[in-house]
Every structure is written in C-alpha cells, then in structure tokens.
Design a protein around this motif. Structure first.
Motif, PDB file in Angstrom:
ATOM      1  N   ALA A   2     104.612   6.246  56.814  1.00 54.91           N
ATOM      2  CA  ALA A   2     103.319   6.302  56.137  1.00 54.91           C
ATOM      3  C   ALA A   2     102.723   4.910  55.981  1.00 54.91           C
ATOM      4  N   ASP A   3     101.429   4.802  56.252  1.00 51.70           N
ATOM      5  CA  ASP A   3     100.684   3.578  56.032  1.00 51.70           C
ATOM      6  C   ASP A   3      99.837   3.723  54.770  1.00 51.70           C
ATOM      7  N   ILE A   4      99.259   2.608  54.317  1.00 50.95           N
ATOM      8  CA  ILE A   4      98.524   2.573  53.050  1.00 50.95           C
ATOM      9  C   ILE A   4      97.037   2.404  53.349  1.00 50.95           C
ATOM     10  N   PHE A   5      96.253   3.388  52.965  1.00 53.19           N
ATOM     11  CA  PHE A   5      94.800   3.391  53.148  1.00 53.19           C
ATOM     12  C   PHE A   5      94.144   3.105  51.809  1.00 53.19           C
ATOM     13  N   LEU A   6      93.290   2.087  51.760  1.00 53.70           N
ATOM     14  CA  LEU A   6      92.531   1.745  50.561  1.00 53.70           C
ATOM     15  C   LEU A   6      91.052   1.910  50.854  1.00 53.70           C
ATOM     16  N   GLY A   7      90.345   2.634  49.996  1.00 51.09           N
ATOM     17  CA  GLY A   7      88.910   2.797  50.137  1.00 51.09           C
ATOM     18  C   GLY A   7      88.211   2.640  48.811  1.00 51.09           C
ATOM     19  N   MET A   8      87.013   2.050  48.848  1.00 50.05           N
ATOM     20  CA  MET A   8      86.198   1.923  47.634  1.00 50.05           C
ATOM     21  C   MET A   8      84.739   1.832  48.040  1.00 50.05           C
ATOM     22  N   GLU A   9      83.843   2.069  47.094  1.00 45.24           N
ATOM     23  CA  GLU A   9      82.408   2.064  47.350  1.00 45.24           C
ATOM     24  C   GLU A   9      81.793   0.791  46.796  1.00 45.24           C
ATOM     25  N   SER A  10      80.747   0.311  47.493  1.00 46.81           N
ATOM     26  CA  SER A  10      80.077  -0.907  47.036  1.00 46.81           C
ATOM     27  C   SER A  10      79.128  -0.636  45.877  1.00 46.81           C
ATOM     28  N   GLY A  11      78.631   0.584  45.789  1.00 49.61           N
ATOM     29  CA  GLY A  11      77.586   0.876  44.822  1.00 49.61           C
ATOM     30  C   GLY A  11      76.239   0.443  45.371  1.00 49.61           C
ATOM     31  N   GLY A  12      75.155   0.816  44.691  1.00 47.43           N
ATOM     32  CA  GLY A  12      73.835   0.437  45.157  1.00 47.43           C
ATOM     33  C   GLY A  12      73.299   1.389  46.201  1.00 47.43           C
ATOM     34  N   SER A  13      72.074   1.116  46.661  1.00 48.50           N
ATOM     35  CA  SER A  13      71.383   2.028  47.561  1.00 48.50           C
ATOM     36  C   SER A  13      71.891   1.950  48.995  1.00 48.50           C
ATOM     37  N   GLY A  14      72.586   0.867  49.347  1.00 47.74           N
ATOM     38  CA  GLY A  14      73.063   0.722  50.717  1.00 47.74           C
ATOM     39  C   GLY A  14      74.141   1.710  51.089  1.00 47.74           C
ATOM     40  N   GLY A  15      74.948   2.099  50.123  1.00 49.20           N
ATOM     41  CA  GLY A  15      76.001   3.075  50.379  1.00 49.20           C
ATOM     42  C   GLY A  15      77.113   2.559  51.250  1.00 49.20           C
ATOM     43  N   TYR A  16      77.414   1.255  51.140  1.00 51.35           N
ATOM     44  CA  TYR A  16      78.494   0.690  51.943  1.00 51.35           C
ATOM     45  C   TYR A  16      79.852   1.054  51.352  1.00 51.35           C
ATOM     46  N   GLY A  17      80.872   0.897  52.176  1.00 46.30           N
ATOM     47  CA  GLY A  17      82.237   1.090  51.703  1.00 46.30           C
ATOM     48  C   GLY A  17      83.112  -0.062  52.142  1.00 46.30           C
ATOM     49  N   PHE A  18      84.201  -0.252  51.430  1.00 43.63           N
ATOM     50  CA  PHE A  18      85.207  -1.256  51.783  1.00 43.63           C
ATOM     51  C   PHE A  18      86.504  -0.506  52.073  1.00 43.63           C
ATOM     52  N   PHE A  19      87.065  -0.730  53.267  1.00 44.82           N
ATOM     53  CA  PHE A  19      88.229   0.029  53.695  1.00 44.82           C
ATOM     54  C   PHE A  19      89.249  -0.894  54.355  1.00 44.82           C
ATOM     55  N   TYR A  20      90.518  -0.661  54.013  1.00 45.81           N
ATOM     56  CA  TYR A  20      91.620  -1.412  54.605  1.00 45.81           C
ATOM     57  C   TYR A  20      92.800  -0.474  54.792  1.00 45.81           C
ATOM     58  N   ILE A  21      93.550  -0.681  55.866  1.00 44.72           N
ATOM     59  CA  ILE A  21      94.773   0.076  56.108  1.00 44.72           C
ATOM     60  C   ILE A  21      95.881  -0.917  56.401  1.00 44.72           C
ATOM     61  N   TYR A  22      97.020  -0.714  55.736  1.00 47.25           N
ATOM     62  CA  TYR A  22      98.161  -1.615  55.889  1.00 47.25           C
ATOM     63  C   TYR A  22      99.407  -0.820  56.269  1.00 47.25           C
ATOM     64  N   SER A  23     100.189  -1.393  57.193  1.00 52.86           N
ATOM     65  CA  SER A  23     101.529  -0.910  57.475  1.00 52.86           C
ATOM     66  C   SER A  23     102.517  -1.769  56.676  1.00 52.86           C
ATOM     67  N   PHE A  24     103.556  -1.120  56.138  1.00 46.56           N
ATOM     68  CA  PHE A  24     104.592  -1.851  55.406  1.00 46.56           C
ATOM     69  C   PHE A  24     105.971  -1.507  55.951  1.00 46.56           C
ATOM     70  N   ARG A  25     106.021  -1.143  57.225  1.00 50.53           N
ATOM     71  CA  ARG A  25     107.291  -0.782  57.857  1.00 50.53           C
ATOM     72  C   ARG A  25     108.270  -1.957  57.780  1.00 50.53           C
ATOM     73  N   ASN A  26     109.523  -1.655  57.424  1.00 46.76           N
ATOM     74  CA  ASN A  26     110.590  -2.665  57.284  1.00 46.76           C
ATOM     75  C   ASN A  26     110.210  -3.761  56.298  1.00 46.76           C
ATOM     76  N   ASN A  27     109.374  -3.391  55.304  1.00 50.67           N
ATOM     77  CA  ASN A  27     108.933  -4.316  54.251  1.00 50.67           C
ATOM     78  C   ASN A  27     108.127  -5.496  54.797  1.00 50.67           C
ATOM     79  N   HIS A  28     107.516  -5.290  55.970  1.00 51.45           N
ATOM     80  CA  HIS A  28     106.666  -6.319  56.562  1.00 51.45           C
ATOM     81  C   HIS A  28     105.231  -5.831  56.517  1.00 51.45           C
TER      82      HIS A  28
END
Length: 255
Positions: free
Chosen positions: A95-121
């Motif tokens: 399993a990988d880690i997906f992070l999502g959040m909204e910028s707010g405001g009229s633009g409707g942008y989002g901030f997204f990141y996905i991380y792998s933590f396999r073997n604690n790396h």
C-alpha cells in the motif's frame, strides 16, 4: 478529531511539536511491506477546531512492528479537507500513501501527493506541482463558434463546439457571420481533482483519474474538463487516455 498536545502522541511518541496539533485523518495498512499493519496519521494546526482549514500538515507513519515513526512534510502543507487514502499505486503489492487537500477559493485547485514507504524507504510517486508543469494547455476561441484546447508539449489538440451557448453568450464575441470580433482566450486550470480508481477488477492496484477545469474568459465560464487516466508504468505515472469532456445541454436547445 482531537488536539494532540500530550506526549506520547496517541501511538507516535517520537513525534514532537511545540504547538498543539489536530488529528485530521488516520488510516491503517501495511505500507512498508513487512506484513504488519502500520498506522498513518495526518496532523495539522488549526486556529479553530471546527474549521476545515489546516496548515503545517504532516504525515506521520508509525511502523506497526517497531513503533518507530517517520514524518513526511509535503511541499504544499496548507489546505481544506485534507485526507488520506492507502492503496497500491506502483503495482508492488504494498500500500502507498495518498494525500489530498483542497486549496479553497473559486479556482477549485487541489494539492495531491503519493508516497511509497516500501522497506521503510520514502519515495515520492506523485507530485501535484510536477503534474501541473507537464500538463499545460492553451485555450483559444476560433471562428465559427469553436474553442481549441491544445498542448504543444503534449502534441495534442481538442476542439469544443460552443454554438449552442446562446445569443447572449456568443454575440459579444462573434459577428453574425461567425467571425471572432477580437482574439479571445480561456484557460485550463491546475489540477482540481485526483481520484484513485480501479480499471482492472482482477488486479490489486489503483490507477488515477485527474481532472482539470477548462474555462472561458471568466472563471465562472466552465467549458468542460480535461480528463487524464494515469497508470504506473514502472517508474512514473503515464497517461493512457487523455480526453476532454463537455457539459451537456437540454435537448430543446437544438430546436
């Protein structure tokens, strides 16, 4: 949801912060591949506990076997409705880690990141800033009630028919002969939504569906969306289907 202002911090004792932090989200899953469930916390600071906005957002990964913790600080660490999702995106059966959040405001942008933590790396799989740099488009109004959406760097062009937008919309832009009165441009906004989706029901991994809003001269004028289906190709997320979707109209508008 609660404030984390005591030590140890609800299962991640090595994490310290001078100001109280709010627990924004928490998920459990094996993210390092050792067969033991780990706990992933999402914490951030809030002026008001009831607010949807948080800053100094941080991912805390607690190793289920050793209880050791790792803090991940995303480049964009402030936004609304921040949340986590755990799933295998790079097809390594961890399993990988997906992070999502909204910028707010009229633009409707989002901030997204996905991380792998396999073997604690820790390894970054997806970065919203890099995505926005790659998927840039130019939007230009053309004669005869057309709008072109193109990307020279991607070598792709879409054409949107706006002839059904009505007289009040078209008359300031076009002559009665369908010629543009003056150059008019729009914009494809930055990534607004990113959805984990399953395209192979027999598989155990997730692909991504990315959405960018296409607008006319004003932000309120939505012409459609750029939809991009992304799948991991072994080293990065590759576009396997890039399309434009348009908004429907009532059938009576054609008569």
């Amino acid at each position: 949801m609660g404030y984390l202002n005591h030590s140890p911090y609800w299962g991640y004792p090595s994490y310290r912060q001078t100001r109280p932090s709010v627990l924004l989200d928490m998920k459990r899953g094996d993210v390092n591949g050792d067969g033991v469930l780990d706990t992933v916390y999402l914490v951030g600071n809030k002026e008001d506990p009831t607010s949807m906005f948080a800053d100094h957002i941080t991912i805390i990964i607690e190793d289920g076997a050793t209880k050791q913790t790792t803090a991940v600080h995303p480049p964009d660490n402030a936004g609304y409705n921040a949340g986590l999702f755990l799933g295998d995106f790079n097809k390594d059966r961890v399993a990988d880690i997906f992070l999502g959040m909204e910028s707010g405001g009229s633009g409707g942008y989002g901030f997204f990141y996905i991380y792998s933590f396999r073997n604690n790396h820790l390894h970054e799989l997806f970065n919203v800033q890099k995505y926005n740099e790659l998927y840039r488009f130019k939007v230009n109004y053309e004669d005869f009630y057309k709008v072109s959406v193109g990307s020279p760097q991607l070598d792709i062009l879409f054409t949107i028919d706006i002839s059904n937008r009505g007289y009040d919309y078209l008359s300031p832009l076009y002559t009665d002969q369908g010629k543009l009165k003056q150059p008019v441009s729009g914009e494809v906004l930055a990534l607004g939504a990113l959805y984990p989706i399953v395209t192979d029901i027999k598989g155990s991994s997730y692909d991504l569906l990315a959405l960018q809003r296409i607008i006319g001269p004003t932000n309120a004028d939505t012409l459609g969306y750029v939809e991009n289906l992304l799948s991991w190709d072994g080293s990065t997320f590759k576009s396997v289907r890039l399309t434009v979707s348009i908004l429907g109209t009532k059938l009576i508008a054609l008569y």
